[in-house]
Write a protein that holds these residues in place. Structure first.
Motif, PDB file in Angstrom:
ATOM      1  N   UNK A   1       0.896  -1.149   0.000  1.00 40.19           N
ATOM      2  CA  UNK A   1       0.000   0.000   0.000  1.00 40.19           C
ATOM      3  C   UNK A   1       0.934   1.199   0.000  1.00 40.19           C
ATOM      4  N   UNK A   2       0.752   2.100  -0.962  1.00 42.70           N
ATOM      5  CA  UNK A   2       1.580   3.305  -0.999  1.00 42.70           C
ATOM      6  C   UNK A   2       0.673   4.514  -0.875  1.00 42.70           C
ATOM      7  N   UNK A   3       1.035   5.402   0.042  1.00 39.08           N
ATOM      8  CA  UNK A   3       0.315   6.658   0.208  1.00 39.08           C
ATOM      9  C   UNK A   3       1.272   7.763  -0.216  1.00 39.08           C
ATOM     10  N   UNK A   4       0.826   8.553  -1.202  1.00 37.53           N
ATOM     11  CA  UNK A   4       1.680   9.607  -1.761  1.00 37.53           C
ATOM     12  C   UNK A   4       1.038  10.959  -1.468  1.00 37.53           C
ATOM     13  N   UNK A   5       1.798  11.830  -0.823  1.00 39.13           N
ATOM     14  CA  UNK A   5       1.306  13.170  -0.499  1.00 39.13           C
ATOM     15  C   UNK A   5       1.271  14.015  -1.773  1.00 39.13           C
ATOM     16  N   UNK A   6       0.485  15.107  -1.765  1.00 38.00           N
ATOM     17  CA  UNK A   6       0.464  15.998  -2.934  1.00 38.00           C
ATOM     18  C   UNK A   6       1.883  16.438  -3.295  1.00 38.00           C
ATOM     19  N   UNK A   7       2.226  16.315  -4.578  1.00 37.74           N
ATOM     20  CA  UNK A   7       3.556  16.680  -5.045  1.00 37.74           C
ATOM     21  C   UNK A   7       4.595  15.576  -4.874  1.00 37.74           C
ATOM     22  N   UNK A   8       4.198  14.467  -4.258  1.00 37.63           N
ATOM     23  CA  UNK A   8       5.135  13.373  -4.019  1.00 37.63           C
ATOM     24  C   UNK A   8       5.113  12.352  -5.137  1.00 37.63           C
ATOM     25  N   UNK A   9       6.002  11.384  -5.023  1.00 32.00           N
ATOM     26  CA  UNK A   9       6.053  10.319  -6.018  1.00 32.00           C
ATOM     27  C   UNK A   9       6.672   9.067  -5.405  1.00 32.00           C
ATOM     28  N   UNK A  10       6.497   7.948  -6.102  1.00 33.57           N
ATOM     29  CA  UNK A  10       7.152   6.704  -5.699  1.00 33.57           C
ATOM     30  C   UNK A  10       8.591   6.730  -6.205  1.00 33.57           C
ATOM     31  N   UNK A  11       9.373   5.757  -5.788  1.00 35.90           N
ATOM     32  CA  UNK A  11      10.708   5.577  -6.342  1.00 35.90           C
ATOM     33  C   UNK A  11      10.569   5.296  -7.837  1.00 35.90           C
ATOM     34  N   UNK A  12      11.549   5.660  -8.610  1.00 37.00           N
ATOM     35  CA  UNK A  12      11.554   5.334 -10.035  1.00 37.00           C
ATOM     36  C   UNK A  12      12.111   3.922 -10.169  1.00 37.00           C
TER      37      UNK A  12
ATOM     38  N   UNK B   1      -3.581   9.464  -9.173  1.00 37.36           N
ATOM     39  CA  UNK B   1      -2.138   9.459  -9.415  1.00 37.36           C
ATOM     40  C   UNK B   1      -1.887   9.544 -10.912  1.00 37.36           C
ATOM     41  N   UNK B   2      -0.647   9.812 -11.246  1.00 35.73           N
ATOM     42  CA  UNK B   2      -0.203   9.742 -12.630  1.00 35.73           C
ATOM     43  C   UNK B   2       0.781   8.584 -12.690  1.00 35.73           C
ATOM     44  N   UNK B   3       0.461   7.616 -13.524  1.00 40.79           N
ATOM     45  CA  UNK B   3       1.354   6.492 -13.771  1.00 40.79           C
ATOM     46  C   UNK B   3       2.278   6.882 -14.915  1.00 40.79           C
ATOM     47  N   UNK B   4       3.582   6.800 -14.692  1.00 38.00           N
ATOM     48  CA  UNK B   4       4.547   7.133 -15.727  1.00 38.00           C
ATOM     49  C   UNK B   4       5.201   5.831 -16.180  1.00 38.00           C
ATOM     50  N   UNK B   5       4.987   5.507 -17.457  1.00 39.56           N
ATOM     51  CA  UNK B   5       5.581   4.319 -18.072  1.00 39.56           C
ATOM     52  C   UNK B   5       6.463   4.781 -19.217  1.00 39.56           C
TER      53      UNK B   5
ATOM     54  N   UNK C   1      -4.763   8.115 -13.363  1.00 36.35           N
ATOM     55  CA  UNK C   1      -5.551   7.019 -12.804  1.00 36.35           C
ATOM     56  C   UNK C   1      -6.264   7.569 -11.570  1.00 36.35           C
ATOM     57  N   UNK C   2      -7.600   7.569 -11.618  1.00 37.19           N
ATOM     58  CA  UNK C   2      -8.410   8.159 -10.546  1.00 37.19           C
ATOM     59  C   UNK C   2      -8.894   7.109  -9.559  1.00 37.19           C
ATOM     60  N   UNK C   3      -9.409   7.596  -8.438  1.00 36.82           N
ATOM     61  CA  UNK C   3      -9.971   6.724  -7.407  1.00 36.82           C
ATOM     62  C   UNK C   3     -10.957   5.736  -8.044  1.00 36.82           C
ATOM     63  N   UNK C   4     -10.803   4.468  -7.700  1.00 46.86           N
ATOM     64  CA  UNK C   4     -11.684   3.432  -8.222  1.00 46.86           C
ATOM     65  C   UNK C   4     -11.217   2.842  -9.537  1.00 46.86           C
ATOM     66  N   UNK C   5     -10.135   3.376 -10.100  1.00 51.56           N
ATOM     67  CA  UNK C   5      -9.599   2.848 -11.355  1.00 51.56           C
ATOM     68  C   UNK C   5      -8.350   2.012 -11.070  1.00 51.56           C
ATOM     69  N   UNK C   6      -7.985   1.202 -12.061  1.00 54.33           N
ATOM     70  CA  UNK C   6      -6.834   0.316 -11.910  1.00 54.33           C
ATOM     71  C   UNK C   6      -5.822   0.562 -13.023  1.00 54.33           C
ATOM     72  N   UNK C   7      -4.618   0.058 -12.805  1.00 51.52           N
ATOM     73  CA  UNK C   7      -3.610   0.035 -13.866  1.00 51.52           C
ATOM     74  C   UNK C   7      -2.941  -1.337 -13.855  1.00 51.52           C
TER      75      UNK C   7
ATOM     76  N   UNK D   1       3.177   9.395  -9.570  1.00 50.80           N
ATOM     77  CA  UNK D   1       3.284  10.782  -9.098  1.00 50.80           C
ATOM     78  C   UNK D   1       1.903  11.207  -8.618  1.00 50.80           C
ATOM     79  N   UNK D   2       1.878  12.014  -7.564  1.00 53.21           N
ATOM     80  CA  UNK D   2       0.620  12.615  -7.116  1.00 53.21           C
ATOM     81  C   UNK D   2       0.671  14.102  -7.428  1.00 53.21           C
ATOM     82  N   UNK D   3      -0.029  14.506  -8.497  1.00 53.80           N
ATOM     83  CA  UNK D   3      -0.083  15.915  -8.886  1.00 53.80           C
ATOM     84  C   UNK D   3      -1.317  16.614  -8.320  1.00 53.80           C
ATOM     85  N   UNK D   4      -2.137  15.858  -7.581  1.00 53.19           N
ATOM     86  CA  UNK D   4      -3.374  16.405  -7.026  1.00 53.19           C
ATOM     87  C   UNK D   4      -3.133  17.203  -5.751  1.00 53.19           C
TER      88      UNK D   4
END
Length: 180
Positions: A106-117, A134-138, A145-151, A162-165
């Motif tokens: 489970x990953x929680x990303x604060x506004x302006x944050x991101x996961x490891x690349x 979140x924004x999935x960068x591939x 990808x919005x709440x309730x959606x999958x990737x 990335x969390x740009x919200x």
């Protein structure tokens, strides 16, 4: 180790009756019943023949003890790690997941944050957005990808979230094989 219980579980997993297993191994149904109820012990040759019919290698049969497997995990079992620099917190929600086929986090990303690349690696990844977006960068291509959606994607390209919200985003993220 409860040999009879393991044989019964394997037999049922192969959708075989005691009689069908007995016929394939040239034993009696009564003998299979006695084995499964631990009323008798098989010879090594008989056990190997049964395991062969059940499609189970001997090392696997005597390997991991399934009684040690715990299918339910509580918050107390989770391991959490905060990354202040990238503004995210990862919770490993299945203890010792590295020894399994999948690794859910489970990953929680604060506004302006991101996961490891993550660099390209073998395997596949799946995510479900529980909160926020979140924004999935591939490989430099971005997907919202919005709440309730999958990737879901093959992990053979650089990838990260990335969390740009303006609110926290929370994602259930599963990797196979384990990579997190």
């Amino acid at each position: 180790m409860d040999i009879g219980k393991k044989i019964r579980a394997l037999r049922l997993g192969n959708n075989l009756t005691q009689e069908e297993l007995a016929n394939r191994v040239e034993l009696t149904k009564g003998y299979i019943s006695q084995l499964e109820n631990n009323l008798t012990s098989p010879s090594i040759q008989t056990l190997f023949a049964i395991l062969e019919v059940l499609g189970t290698p001997v090392h696997e049969f005597f390997g991991k003890v399934e009684e040690d497997f715990e299918p339910v995990h509580t918050k107390e079992d989770f391991y959490e790690k905060e990354n202040e620099e990238l503004s995210h917190t990862i919770s490993w929600i299945v203890p010792n997941a590295l020894k399994y086929e999948m690794e859910p986090i489970m990953i929680e990303i604060k506004p302006g944050g991101q996961s490891e690349i993550d660099d390209p690696h073998p395997g596949e990844e799946f995510g479900y957005v529980l909160e926020g977006q979140i924004v999935l960068v591939l490989n430099k291509t971005r997907y919202v990808v919005k709440k309730g959606e999958t990737f879901y994607y093959l992990a053979n390209k650089e990838h990260y979230l990335i969390n740009l919200g303006s609110q926290n985003a929370k994602v259930l993220w599963i990797s196979t094989p384990p990579m997190f």
